[in-house]
Write a protein that holds these residues in place. Structure first.
Motif, PDB file in Angstrom:
ATOM      1  N   THR A 132       0.828  -1.209   0.000  1.00 37.61           N
ATOM      2  CA  THR A 132       0.000   0.000   0.000  1.00 37.61           C
ATOM      3  C   THR A 132       0.862   1.259   0.000  1.00 37.61           C
ATOM      4  O   THR A 132       0.360   2.345  -0.263  1.00 37.61           O
ATOM      5  N   GLU A 133       2.148   1.110   0.270  1.00 38.19           N
ATOM      6  CA  GLU A 133       3.089   2.236   0.260  1.00 38.19           C
ATOM      7  C   GLU A 133       3.746   2.430  -1.107  1.00 38.19           C
ATOM      8  O   GLU A 133       4.462   3.402  -1.321  1.00 38.19           O
ATOM      9  N   ASN A 134       3.514   1.503  -2.029  1.00 36.80           N
ATOM     10  CA  ASN A 134       4.189   1.533  -3.327  1.00 36.80           C
ATOM     11  C   ASN A 134       3.298   2.211  -4.376  1.00 36.80           C
ATOM     12  O   ASN A 134       2.734   1.567  -5.257  1.00 36.80           O
ATOM     13  N   CYS A 151      -7.660  -5.035   0.012  1.00 35.86           N
ATOM     14  CA  CYS A 151      -6.441  -4.767   0.781  1.00 35.86           C
ATOM     15  C   CYS A 151      -6.229  -5.937   1.722  1.00 35.86           C
ATOM     16  O   CYS A 151      -7.144  -6.323   2.457  1.00 35.86           O
ATOM     17  N   LEU A 152      -5.046  -6.517   1.679  1.00 34.25           N
ATOM     18  CA  LEU A 152      -4.684  -7.645   2.531  1.00 34.25           C
ATOM     19  C   LEU A 152      -3.845  -7.111   3.688  1.00 34.25           C
ATOM     20  O   LEU A 152      -2.685  -6.731   3.494  1.00 34.25           O
ATOM     21  N   ALA A 153      -4.450  -7.048   4.862  1.00 35.96           N
ATOM     22  CA  ALA A 153      -3.775  -6.489   6.033  1.00 35.96           C
ATOM     23  C   ALA A 153      -2.616  -7.377   6.468  1.00 35.96           C
ATOM     24  O   ALA A 153      -2.736  -8.607   6.485  1.00 35.96           O
ATOM     25  N   GLN A 154      -1.501  -6.746   6.759  1.00 38.31           N
ATOM     26  CA  GLN A 154      -0.301  -7.426   7.254  1.00 38.31           C
ATOM     27  C   GLN A 154       0.022  -8.666   6.419  1.00 38.31           C
ATOM     28  O   GLN A 154       0.337  -9.728   6.943  1.00 38.31           O
ATOM     29  N   ASN A 155       0.001  -8.509   5.113  1.00 36.75           N
ATOM     30  CA  ASN A 155       0.172  -9.614   4.178  1.00 36.75           C
ATOM     31  C   ASN A 155       1.631  -9.957   3.907  1.00 36.75           C
ATOM     32  O   ASN A 155       1.932 -11.060   3.483  1.00 36.75           O
ATOM     33  N   SER A 156       2.539  -9.013   4.123  1.00 39.09           N
ATOM     34  CA  SER A 156       3.964  -9.241   3.876  1.00 39.09           C
ATOM     35  C   SER A 156       4.755  -8.824   5.105  1.00 39.09           C
ATOM     36  O   SER A 156       4.287  -8.028   5.913  1.00 39.09           O
ATOM     37  N   GLN A 161       8.917  -5.561   9.573  1.00 35.81           N
ATOM     38  CA  GLN A 161       7.594  -5.026   9.882  1.00 35.81           C
ATOM     39  C   GLN A 161       6.545  -5.618   8.946  1.00 35.81           C
ATOM     40  O   GLN A 161       6.840  -5.959   7.808  1.00 35.81           O
ATOM     41  N   TYR A 162       5.334  -5.713   9.460  1.00 42.71           N
ATOM     42  CA  TYR A 162       4.229  -6.201   8.649  1.00 42.71           C
ATOM     43  C   TYR A 162       3.774  -5.091   7.717  1.00 42.71           C
ATOM     44  O   TYR A 162       3.724  -3.925   8.104  1.00 42.71           O
ATOM     45  N   VAL A 163       3.446  -5.470   6.495  1.00 43.26           N
ATOM     46  CA  VAL A 163       3.077  -4.520   5.458  1.00 43.26           C
ATOM     47  C   VAL A 163       1.736  -4.941   4.859  1.00 43.26           C
ATOM     48  O   VAL A 163       1.520  -6.124   4.584  1.00 43.26           O
ATOM     49  N   ASP A 164       0.851  -3.972   4.658  1.00 46.97           N
ATOM     50  CA  ASP A 164      -0.419  -4.228   3.982  1.00 46.97           C
ATOM     51  C   ASP A 164      -0.182  -4.212   2.473  1.00 46.97           C
ATOM     52  O   ASP A 164       0.615  -3.419   1.967  1.00 46.97           O
ATOM     53  N   ASP A 165      -0.889  -5.080   1.764  1.00 45.98           N
ATOM     54  CA  ASP A 165      -0.780  -5.155   0.306  1.00 45.98           C
ATOM     55  C   ASP A 165      -2.142  -4.920  -0.335  1.00 45.98           C
ATOM     56  O   ASP A 165      -3.166  -5.380   0.173  1.00 45.98           O
ATOM     57  N   TYR A 166      -2.136  -4.221  -1.452  1.00 42.26           N
ATOM     58  CA  TYR A 166      -3.313  -4.146  -2.308  1.00 42.26           C
ATOM     59  C   TYR A 166      -3.270  -5.331  -3.256  1.00 42.26           C
ATOM     60  O   TYR A 166      -2.201  -5.739  -3.704  1.00 42.26           O
ATOM     61  N   ILE A 167      -4.442  -5.840  -3.590  1.00 40.08           N
ATOM     62  CA  ILE A 167      -4.566  -6.882  -4.598  1.00 40.08           C
ATOM     63  C   ILE A 167      -5.337  -6.288  -5.786  1.00 40.08           C
ATOM     64  O   ILE A 167      -6.350  -5.629  -5.588  1.00 40.08           O
ATOM     65  N   TYR A 168      -4.790  -6.489  -6.959  1.00 40.73           N
ATOM     66  CA  TYR A 168      -5.376  -5.971  -8.190  1.00 40.73           C
ATOM     67  C   TYR A 168      -5.721  -7.111  -9.120  1.00 40.73           C
ATOM     68  O   TYR A 168      -5.067  -8.151  -9.098  1.00 40.73           O
ATOM     69  N   GLY A 169      -6.722  -6.902  -9.957  1.00 40.20           N
ATOM     70  CA  GLY A 169      -7.101  -7.892 -10.941  1.00 40.20           C
ATOM     71  C   GLY A 169      -7.452  -7.245 -12.268  1.00 40.20           C
ATOM     72  O   GLY A 169      -7.925  -6.103 -12.315  1.00 40.20           O
TER      73      GLY A 169
END
Length: 180
Positions: A132-134, A151-156, A161-169
């Motif tokens: 989500t920071e990229n 949005c996948l919370a604490q996915n990486s 540190q845990y990082v949230d990721d967006y998922i796109y399709g």
């Protein structure tokens, strides 16, 4: 597979691409939003996995170098990995050298890869994940028609540190309906 656009050519990864692979995957700034930077041994192992023969039933990545047509310089990497063979879904990923960013290179590479995935490989959907920071990556995905699906919370876990990721399709049918 090789495919060209107006500025770049995608070429399937070969042993000669080791320097760009190593540079990208061991660089802390490049890897900031992706993974912890690899040490050279890990990068070499991952690189060799990417060199394995690939076909539509493979579980590994189909990777390409991104090469500038005018200078022949290698500017980055892009690829896909089929994550669901039955539903014909693949994850896409890309990385560019810092000095190649902001010039439309990744956009053109992604456009070429999307066309290849849908027309040559017969895939139904492409997905992409990014931190989500990229903002550079998610803005590019949105520009190329990918839809943020969640949005996948604490996915990486990157740099301790845990990082949230967006998922796109991006579905083939959606892309086709957007084309005039």
């Amino acid at each position: 597979m090789e495919a060209s656009g107006t500025k770049i050519k995608l070429k399937q990864l070969t042993e000669s691409d080791w320097p760009i692979f190593k540079e990208l995957y061991t660089n802390p700034r490049t890897m900031k939003h992706v993974y912890n930077p690899f040490d050279e041994d890990v990068a070499w192992t991952v690189f060799n996995c990417r060199l394995k023969p690939w076909d539509i039933n493979s579980d590994g990545w189909l990777s390409f170098s991104i090469n500038e047509l005018s200078t022949k310089a290698t500017l980055g990497l892009i690829g896909l990995k089929i994550t669901n063979h039955t539903a014909k879904i693949a994850e896409v990923g890309f990385m560019l050298l810092e000095n190649a960013r902001g010039k439309g290179i990744a956009s053109e590479a992604l456009t070429i890869l999307v066309k290849f995935a849908f027309t040559e490989l017969g895939l139904n959907k492409l997905i992409a994940m990014c931190s989500t920071e990229n903002s550079g990556s998610y803005n590019l995905l949105e520009k190329r028609g990918f839809i943020r699906e969640g949005c996948l919370a604490q996915n990486s876990f990157i740099n301790n540190q845990y990082v949230d990721d967006y998922i796109y399709g991006l579905c083939k049918s959606t892309l086709n309906s957007q084309t005039p």
